[in-house]
Design an enzyme around this catalytic site. Structure first.
Site: not given
Length: 378
Positions: A162, A267
């Site tokens: 991220e 995810e």
């Protein structure tokens, strides 16, 4: 032999035959990992209760249905090195041991992430930001220690997590502020040095946004131009009922594959609940005020028409993954069963969500059979 004995023997043989046939029939029921074999790994994230065996029902589902695992939290830097030089591998070791014992593809998650990092990582004894040199040395020590410990056991690492915003700009994290954008390059370099055989991934959410997609592509090109190893892109796959579109998601998958990257859905979960914002993604700092209309299924019952809609959209995503199975190497659910999911509290605390393939009783949802059927037809 007397007639009565012959009859008894016949009946016993028949019972044993029927029992064995029934047992064999039960064994023939395909699992997700059976149906998807030869296409891509199907995985799940493990929490502490599953790693330690306290959640025996969850462990059963993992062993029956999945062939890949990732740690939900126990390998993040704040968990594994809470104080400088003091590494706590107790839970991480159990996680890796479970994967090795059950012949699972193990992914390490994650080495460098601005969130869930210990505060000391970025500051000196007075609480001021450390120098670039100190920050780089701390990154190197952390990565060398963690990756080196599991060399040969963990097959792939989420090296950086991220780091890029939706518009393509760099996230203004402490890593970026102190080191600059080459912290990504250094992290991949250190990880490769620590285990030259491990696959190395960049992992992010909302990776289907055009700005972020293009920035990730440019990052891959820059790393490769500098001779730095990167093997794949992790697309977190935190999706909703109306966003992203399949077309946007596919465009990102194709863009990464065109750069020679393995594509992983790392995810995956799909909230069935309404959302006030379409751009929430997985930024854990987001918090939306609780409102009853955003939490409509508190009693555990989802209307059948809504469940059918959820099934259809989840199947659409799996059909997309199957379509690109030459490039997709792994699809990982972010949790085993609905009760485990972080989506029960994100982005609205106190909600009851149903984002995974197995319900709160660890039973497969109707979507599972549909996915298995679609996979076996290909």
């Amino acid at each position: 032999m007397k007639k009565i004995e012959l009859v008894a023997l016949f009946l016993l043989t028949a019972v044993l035959f029927v029992g064995c046939t029934a047992q064999q029939s039960a064994k023939k029921e395909p699992s997700l990992k059976d149906a998807l074999a030869g296409k891509f790994h199907i995985g799940t994230a493990l929490n502490a209760n599953q790693i330690t065996g306290r959640d025996s029902a969850g462990v059963r589902v993992v062993k029956e249905q999945f062939n890949a695992i990732v740690a939900e939290n126990c390998m993040k830097s704040g968990e594994i090195q809470p104080r400088e030089g003091e590494f706590d591998f107790s839970l991480a070791d159990q996680f890796v041991d479970f994967g090795v014992e059950n012949d699972l593809f193990i992914t390490g998650h994650c080495l460098i992430w601005h969130s869930q990092a210990p505060r000391w990582f970025f500051t000196d004894a007075e609480g001021n930001d450390v120098s670039r040199e100190v920050m780089i040395e701390r990154m190197k020590t952390h990565i060398y220690t963690v990756v080196g410990r599991y060399k040969g056991k963990i097959k792939g690492w989420d090296v950086v997590n991220e780091a890029i915003m939706e518009d393509g700009s760099m996230r203004n994290s402490k890593f970026y502020q102190i080191v600059g954008d080459d912290f990504i390059k250094l992290a991949f370099q250190f990880a490769h040095e620590a285990d030259p055989d491990a696959e190395l991934y960049y992992n992010d959410y909302n990776e289907w946004y055009p700005g972020k997609r293009d920035a990730i592509v440019q990052m891959v090109r820059s790393l490769k131009a500098d001779g730095v190893r990167i093997d794949g892109i992790g697309m977190q796959g935190h999706v909703g009922m109306d966003s992203p579109s399949l077309e946007d998601y596919e465009a990102a998958m194709v863009a990464y594959a065109n750069e020679g990257m393995k594509v992983m859905v790392t995810e995956l979960d799909m909230s069935i609940l309404p959302n006030r914002r379409r751009d929430v993604g997985a930024d854990i700092s987001t918090n939306i005020e609780y409102q009853q209309e955003l939490n409509p299924y508190t009693d555990g019952v989802v209307p059948q028409e809504k469940q059918d809609e959820w099934d259809a959209r989840m199947l659409d995503f799996f059909n997309l993954f199957l379509k690109h199975s030459d490039d997709v190497t792994r699809v990982t659910l972010w949790g085993v069963a609905d009760g485990d999911s972080w989506k029960n509290n994100f982005p609205v605390r106190g909600r009851t969500d149903y984002p995974l393939l197995f319900d709160r009783n660890h039973e497969p949802k109707t979507a599972v059979a549909k996915i298995i059927e679609a996979a076996t037809k290909q």
